[in-house]
Design a protein around this motif. Structure first.
Motif, mmCIF file in Angstrom:
data_model
loop_
_atom_site.group_PDB
_atom_site.id
_atom_site.type_symbol
_atom_site.label_atom_id
_atom_site.label_comp_id
_atom_site.label_asym_id
_atom_site.label_seq_id
_atom_site.Cartn_x
_atom_site.Cartn_y
_atom_site.Cartn_z
ATOM 1 N N GLY A 244 35.883 27.415 -12.587
ATOM 2 C CA GLY A 244 36.673 27.198 -11.374
ATOM 3 C C GLY A 244 37.429 28.438 -10.949
ATOM 4 O O GLY A 244 37.802 28.567 -9.771
ATOM 5 N N PHE A 245 37.670 29.366 -11.881
ATOM 6 C CA PHE A 245 38.369 30.597 -11.533
ATOM 7 C C PHE A 245 37.562 31.473 -10.575
ATOM 8 O O PHE A 245 38.071 31.871 -9.517
ATOM 9 N N PRO A 246 36.281 31.806 -10.880
ATOM 10 C CA PRO A 246 35.530 32.594 -9.887
ATOM 11 C C PRO A 246 35.343 31.854 -8.572
ATOM 12 O O PRO A 246 35.236 32.487 -7.519
ATOM 13 N N VAL A 247 35.311 30.517 -8.601
ATOM 14 C CA VAL A 247 35.232 29.759 -7.342
ATOM 15 C C VAL A 247 36.525 29.931 -6.553
ATOM 16 O O VAL A 247 36.500 30.035 -5.326
ATOM 17 N N ALA A 248 37.668 29.983 -7.254
ATOM 18 C CA ALA A 248 38.930 30.258 -6.567
ATOM 19 C C ALA A 248 38.927 31.650 -5.939
ATOM 20 O O ALA A 248 39.379 31.841 -4.807
ATOM 21 N N LEU A 249 38.409 32.625 -6.680
ATOM 22 C CA LEU A 249 38.297 33.977 -6.126
ATOM 23 C C LEU A 249 37.407 33.986 -4.884
ATOM 24 O O LEU A 249 37.725 34.621 -3.872
#
Length: 606
Positions: A474-479
């Motif tokens: 979910g972190f790279p999706v947030a980026l």
């Protein structure tokens, strides 16, 4: 970044074909546009700053005829967008016209040298040195082809160049570090930066290598190296339909391409997974392909970098050492590599300059390289040891959408091949993972059918800033969500690892900064704790979660829902919601969605 188009035939409708090509290439640059057409005499040059519509207005009053022409749509690197800086460029006379994509690194020294010999320059561009050099060689009495070759030898940097000369019925072109392809039709030839430029006319293409020189006339073409030695380049047929590169009734390419994701994902998955047996079948990567690999490094830029982070995290969770690097940093400060290192270049176009530089650096150090790209015949695909094609179809919108989804799925499949080869065993949950991949196209369609992203965008349209948080994949999706938002809305948006909020970014959280929290099914309680931290500071929270996530509904002002799925692919569904959020926010603000300011689709300069 810039877009080049050229056509060679024996008819007089070069202008019409050049304009079609320019409009198909406008995603590569829209600061200015121009063309030059030749029919017996000097090339007739027309160019204007601004979008191609301004050039068309000029040509409506005076349309030159001729079968040979070159055109250009510009993304500014040297000098601001002006009529003078628009391409094509000529020398002191009008006998030579040139279009160029890339950067001539030694243009300053060449310009001073030419000025000392009496040349006068009309623009701020690096390109203008090229026609002046050609003029000098022509004045020595050599042929246009010889003059072109001698000029190219003087250039340092990256370039794709196409040239018309008064006394010749040919277009002369070459490439070094910037893309250039040849389109072949019955009695007609095209040259362009990208295949979509001439898809309306032909789907037979020749992909050129660095150092290739093309001389195209109505009766044929010749490809040689810079020394004049003939080289063989195969004609290939691309499987893109011209309609794939059109808007198809949508208001914007971006919205069309968001809605094409179910189809793109089906194409990516077709024939590559068997959900019942848990087998992965990548055509060019049979079992054992990577058995000598001990670590994996992903290199990429922008959206592709975010996909690379997903790929690295999926591998790391399955005991394969992996890390994602920004290609621009990797190229100048590479980590240690050896013969057991696999370097995966993730690049939609296969022409991204920073990614190519990183791959070349890795290969020179002894690493094995794989390109994960959308374009067959691209530089990355040809230079790497192997290539995995994501099969997303042409993407015209500057803000990448469907290619991100296809990259993530392709890297998931490649990751499973790597896990089996490196560790000797399958992922424990591979059947569930592959079942989720098989369901993914239909679930993306559900998101598209039932999204309330426009309502959410309208609710928060007057906010001061926008934050995106997530954990695990979910972190790279947030980026990526933050990148899309800032790219096309021009509003301040940042993506963070959810756990990092309290280490600085929380100081920026106010009731006027909505926080979009991505829940992917892992570390749910920890992400929820971060949401509560935001909630306690009075900031509105928008969760991206499943419709049965009671905690998300309890602590968020609103929820953008996604279907239940495997955590490894949940980010694809969340990302579709965030793409739609960005699109609708930009649309409500009246932004230029397909042509965001200062940006271009394919970044071919470092």
């Amino acid at each position: 970044m810039c877009g080049i188009i050229a056509c060679v035939g024996d008819s007089d409708d070069a202008v019409d074909e050049l304009l079609v090509g320019l409009e198909n290439l406008e995603y590569r640059g829209y600061d200015s546009a121009g063309l030059a057409v030749k029919n017996g005499g000097d090339p007739a040059v027309f160019k204007r700053k601004g979008e191609i519509s301004r050039l068309k207005d000029v040509l409506a009053d005076e349309t030159p005829s001729g079968g040979l022409g070159i055109g250009h749509t510009r993304w500014s690197t040297h000098g601001p967008p002006t009529d003078a800086n628009a391409h094509p460029h000529t020398g002191c006379g009008d006998r030579v016209a040139v279009v160029h994509n890339g950067i001539i690194e030694n243009h300053g020294a060449l310009r001073e040298e030419l000025r000392a010999r009496g040349h006068v320059f009309d623009s701020d561009t690096d390109t203008e040195v090229i026609p002046h050099l050609v003029e000098e060689h022509l004045a020595e009495g050599v042929s246009p082809e010889t003059a072109f070759r001698r000029t190219v030898r003087r250039l340092s940097g990256s370039y794709a160049v196409a040239m018309l000369v008064e006394e010749s019925d040919a277009v002369y072109a070459t490439r070094s570090g910037s893309p250039l392809v040849v389109g072949v039709d019955d009695g007609e030839y095209f040259l362009a930066s990208d295949v979509p430029a001439f898809l309306d006319f032909t789907d037979d293409v020749i992909y050129l290598d660095d150092g290739d020189v093309v001389v195209a006339r109505p009766d044929g073409h010749v490809i040689t190296d810079l020394d004049g030695n003939a080289v063989e380049r195969t004609v290939q047929t691309v499987d893109w339909d011209p309609e794939d590169a059109g808007k198809g009734g949508y208001d914007h390419y971006m919205l069309k391409e968001i809605h094409e994701q179910p189809t793109a994902l089906r194409q990516t998955l077709r024939g590559r997974v068997d959900a019942q047996t848990g087998e992965v079948a990548l055509e060019d990567f049979p079992p054992g392909t990577f058995e000598d690999v001990s670590r994996v490094q992903f290199v990429a830029c922008g959206t592709s970098y975010h996909a690379g982070i997903v790929g690295a995290r999926l591998l790391g969770a399955r005991d394969v050492p992996a890390r994602a690097f920004l290609a621009s940093e990797y190229a100048t400060s590479p980590p240690p590599v050896d013969g057991e290192t696999l370097v995966v270049g993730v690049t939609q176009s296969g022409e991204t300059a920073d990614t190519l530089a990183a791959l070349r650096r890795a290969r020179a150090a002894g690493a094995r390289t794989v390109a994960v790209t959308n374009v067959v015949g691209s530089t990355a695909a040809r230079e790497c040891d192997d290539a995995l094609f994501i099969r997303a179809g042409p993407e015209i919108g500057v803000a990448a959408t469907k290619t991100f989804s296809s990259q993530v799925v392709s890297l998931t499949l490649l990751g499973e091949r790597l896990v089996r080869d490196v560790t000797g065993s399958r992922s424990d949950d591979v059947e569930e993972l592959f079942a989720a991949l098989s369901d993914l196209p239909g679930q993306v369609q559900q998101v598209l059918d039932y999204t309330k992203a426009r309502r959410v965008a309208k609710r928060y349209r007057d906010s001061d800033a926008y934050f995106f948080i997530g954990r695990d994949t979910g972190f790279p999706v947030a980026l990526e969500g933050a990148l899309k938002f800032k790219e096309i809305t021009y509003e301040h948006a940042e993506g963070f690892a959810a756990g990092e909020l309290k280490h600085g970014p929380l100081a920026l959280v106010t009731p006027e900064t909505p926080v979009f929290a991505v829940f992917n099914g892992r570390d749910h309680e920890k992400t929820l704790g971060n949401v509560k931290e935001v909630e306690a500071r009075g900031a509105p929270v928008v969760a991206v979660a499943t419709d049965d996530d009671e905690a998300a509904f309890e602590h968020a002002e609103t929820v953008l829902t996604v279907p239940e799925t495997h955590p490894d692919v949940a980010g694809v569904l969340a990302n579709v919601q965030l793409q739609l959020l960005s699109y609708h926010a930009a649309d409500l603000l009246g932004r230029s969605i397909d042509k965001p300011r200062n940006l271009a689709k394919s970044v071919t300069v470092e």
